[in-house]
Write a protein that holds these residues in place. Structure first.
Motif, short mmCIF file in Angstrom:
data_model
loop_
_atom_site.label_atom_id
_atom_site.label_comp_id
_atom_site.label_asym_id
_atom_site.label_seq_id
_atom_site.Cartn_x
_atom_site.Cartn_y
_atom_site.Cartn_z
N LEU A 178 4.83 16.99 5.89
CA LEU A 178 5.14 18.22 5.16
C LEU A 178 4.16 18.38 4.02
CD1 LEU A 178 9.03 18.37 4.70
CD2 LEU A 178 7.63 20.01 5.95
N THR A 179 3.94 19.64 3.64
CA THR A 179 3.14 19.91 2.44
C THR A 179 4.08 20.10 1.26
OG1 THR A 179 3.16 22.31 2.74
CG2 THR A 179 1.41 21.08 3.85
N GLN A 180 3.51 20.01 0.07
CA GLN A 180 4.32 20.21 -1.14
C GLN A 180 4.89 21.63 -1.19
OE1 GLN A 180 1.36 19.24 -4.07
NE2 GLN A 180 1.92 17.07 -4.15
N GLY A 181 4.12 22.61 -0.79
CA GLY A 181 4.59 24.00 -0.79
C GLY A 181 5.76 24.19 0.16
N GLU A 182 5.75 23.53 1.31
CA GLU A 182 6.86 23.64 2.27
C GLU A 182 8.14 23.02 1.72
OE1 GLU A 182 4.42 23.69 6.52
OE2 GLU A 182 4.97 21.77 5.60
N VAL A 183 8.01 21.91 0.99
CA VAL A 183 9.20 21.30 0.35
C VAL A 183 9.78 22.27 -0.68
CG1 VAL A 183 10.01 19.42 -1.13
CG2 VAL A 183 8.41 18.95 0.73
N VAL A 184 8.90 22.88 -1.49
CA VAL A 184 9.37 23.87 -2.48
C VAL A 184 10.05 25.04 -1.77
CG1 VAL A 184 8.63 25.54 -4.22
CG2 VAL A 184 7.68 23.22 -4.22
N ALA A 185 9.49 25.49 -0.65
CA ALA A 185 10.09 26.60 0.10
C ALA A 185 11.48 26.22 0.60
CB ALA A 185 9.19 27.00 1.27
N ILE A 243 1.18 27.57 -3.43
CA ILE A 243 1.02 26.15 -3.78
C ILE A 243 0.02 25.46 -2.85
CG2 ILE A 243 2.24 23.92 -3.88
CD1 ILE A 243 4.74 25.55 -4.70
N ASP A 244 0.21 25.68 -1.53
CA ASP A 244 -0.60 24.93 -0.56
C ASP A 244 -2.04 25.44 -0.46
OD1 ASP A 244 1.53 23.32 0.01
OD2 ASP A 244 2.21 24.51 1.73
#
Length: 591
Positions: free
Chosen positions: A267-274, A40-41
């Motif tokens: 935070l990045t969007q990918g980290e939230v998804v993780a 994502i990121d």
């Protein structure tokens, strides 16, 4: 339950490899959210298609490696669990074989069957799941929390709050349900007992028109089992919704905190998804852990039931003396009987018997001597103690008081296996097993020759009907001898006892289905056997015992008369009453 784990000792490698491969699978699974975050990121944010394709291949590779690890772990855990179940069943069966009739009467066959089948199956399932999930699920739960800290420390504190709450719910429900599952198994015992009684006594139930009552009794036992299972099921069923509420609450908190942090650039969007993926992994694993705990709770309750049987020590102490050679002439102690220079084959000295839990004695102060080669008749009314007396000779029960000597030596000194190997017992109920006639007869002596089988059939008066069968000795008998008449079954059970050429032969009302002519021919053939066994004939027929060398008359557990037929007719009112009820005085005087 700990004492049962010794049956896993032969599967140490499997018990280590199964959780090891599950941990490997879990490790690869924990990497998946990080790969997704990178896709994502980096890939999607930068529209880098080659990077996205590479990461997709990494995801596929992680999935395939995890699948191989999972299948390998399943193989090892199944092998260990199946071996564990086999070991427990063998140990339980062998232990039950050491029980005396007293222990069997006290425990009951229904609960023993349940423990050997249903309980061991539950334990086997428990071992299988424990090897696969007991380490994997906590590893995923705490691993996801640690991985969350590597992504973002502030958001990871939500995991620190959620996991203890979930642990309280899971282990609290486990502690409540464990004793309840024990009750479920006890109710299952009652259903099995009722079923066995109905199947075994189907003819009697129909003869006395008790079908409706038995249906009601079964329905009552079944309803108790159903109610208990529903109650414990409701409590166990609370686990999934309660864990879902907590986990979804945690996901909501993560989304809220993540949205705020993404908006501020923390935070990045990918980290939230993780992070959400890690929380979802915890949810899935806790559902698995909940099911594991329910299964382990059942398995623990079942293991305690099995362990309670294995802890029972047989009340009968086995001796260490083997059956003596040439006992008939000299006796094992080298002594001799004062009357004729021979030791009695069986001697009762003031013997009494009280069954476990009974209100009174079944036998009281019984004394007699049976010399080698003699025929002893035992007669009396129903419930007078005839079977109880002969059951003491092969030591199915131990006398409450008094002494029993077999060829001059106390019966407790003999090794039980050696003693019973030289005693042929034909019980009241003729029991045959599924197989050929020859296989049934060789229960008496597995090394018996064809000549031995034919000789036993001839003495038992069974040879004629066996020869009429198309396959002869290879004729297939159904379970319980359903394809034979009552008289045929009795003659075959007598033949089975004769095949071992016993020194002592006990016929416990075993000719009740035979006509008088066949019964007389049987007794004559037994008297003419070259082995000359000491024979005990238990019967309610005066004709079956009147030619015995000695007749013991029992009434309410007491020996009210001992002697020959003529002596008892002259001196024993109880024997005269039995005899003249079967042979009217006019017929006797005319004869």
């Amino acid at each position: 339950m700990k004492s049962l784990l010794i049956y896993l000792k032969d599967y140490k490698k499997e018990s280590i490899m199964a959780p090891l491969f599950k941990m490997l699978e879990a490790s690869f699974e924990l990497l998946v959210p990080l790969v997704m975050a990178a896709v994502i990121d980096v890939g999607i944010a930068g529209s880098d298609r080659p990077y996205i394709m590479r990461m997709c291949f990494v995801l596929v590779a992680l999935g395939l490696i995890g699948l191989v690890c999972s299948i390998t772990a399943q193989y090892f855990s199944a092998k260990a669990a199946a071996g564990f179940g086999t070991g427990v069943r063998h140990a339980l069966f062998e232990h039950i074989q050491s029980f005396t009739f007293t222990e069997m009467d006290t425990i009951g066959s229904a609960t023993l069957i349940t423990r050997m089948t249903s309980d061991v199956n539950q334990m086997q399932s428990g071992v299988n799941l424990v090897l696969r999930l007991f380490l994997r699920s906590p590893f995923i739960v705490f691993g996801a929390m640690i991985m969350a800290f590597t992504v973002d420390v502030k958001a990871a504190w939500i995991f620190v709050i959620v996991i203890p709450v979930l642990s309280v719910i899971v282990f609290g429900i486990m502690l409540v349900t464990m004793p309840l599952y024990r009750k479920v198994q006890e109710r299952l015992d009652r259903v099995l007992l009722t079923t066995r009684e109905n199947l075994a006594g189907a003819r009697v139930i129909r003869a006395f028109n008790k079908e409706d009552e038995e249906r009601a009794r079964f329905a009552s036992a079944n309803q108790e089992l159903t109610d208990t299972q529903k109650f414990v099921g409701r409590i166990s069923g609370l686990m999934n919704p309660m864990t879902y509420i907590v986990i979804n609450g945690g996901i909501i908190a993560l989304i809220y905190a993540g949205a705020v942090r993404v908006n501020t650039g923390g935070l990045t969007q990918g980290e939230v998804v993780a992070l959400i993926n890690y929380m979802s992994q915890i949810l899935v694993e806790l559902v698995k852990l909940a099911n594991l705990i329910i299964t382990v709770t059942k398995a623990a309750a079942c293991a305690n039931r099995v362990e309670s049987v294995l802890r029972i020590r047989p009340g009968m102490r086995d001796g260490n003396t083997e059956w003596p050679s040439d006992a008939e002439t000299s006796g094992p102690n080298g002594g001799s009987d004062r009357r004729d220079g021979r030791v009695p084959a069986v001697e009762f000295c003031h013997v009494s018997l009280k069954y476990e839990g009974a209100g009174g004695e079944s036998l009281t102060d019984i004394s007699f001597r049976a010399m080698p080669g003699q025929t002893i008749g035992i007669i009396g009314g129903t419930g007078s103690g005839k079977s109880s007396l002969v059951n003491l000779i092969p030591r199915f029960y131990d006398a409450s008081s008094g002494q029993i000597r077999i060829f001059g030596r106390e019966i407790q000194e003999y090794r039980a296996g050696s003693l019973r190997a030289h005693i042929g017992v034909v019980p009241q109920k003729a029991t045959l097993f599924k197989g050929t006639i020859a296989e049934n007869l060789r229960w008496g002596n597995e090394n018996a020759s064809q000549e031995d089988l034919e000789e036993a059939l001839e003495v038992s008066q069974a040879k004629e009907f066996v020869e009429q069968k198309a396959d002869g000795l290879e004729f297939q008998i159904e379970q319980g001898g359903r394809n034979l008449s009552g008289g045929q079954k009795q003659r075959l059970t007598i033949a089975r006892a004769l095949v071992r050429k016993p020194d002592i032969l006990i016929l416990d009302d075993s000719a009740s289905a035979l006509d008088f002519a066949t019964d007389a021919a049987l007794r004559g053939a037994i008297r003419s056997m070259k082995e000359s066994p000491t024979v005990f004939i238990v019967s309610q027929r005066a004709s079956a015992v009147q030619y015995a060398d000695q007749i013991i008359v029992l009434d309410d557990g007491k020996a009210v008369g001992t002697g020959t037929h003529e002596e008892l007719l002259a001196s024993c009112p109880a024997y005269k009453e039995i005899y003249y009820s079967q042979f009217p005085r006019e017929a006797v005087s005319n004869g």
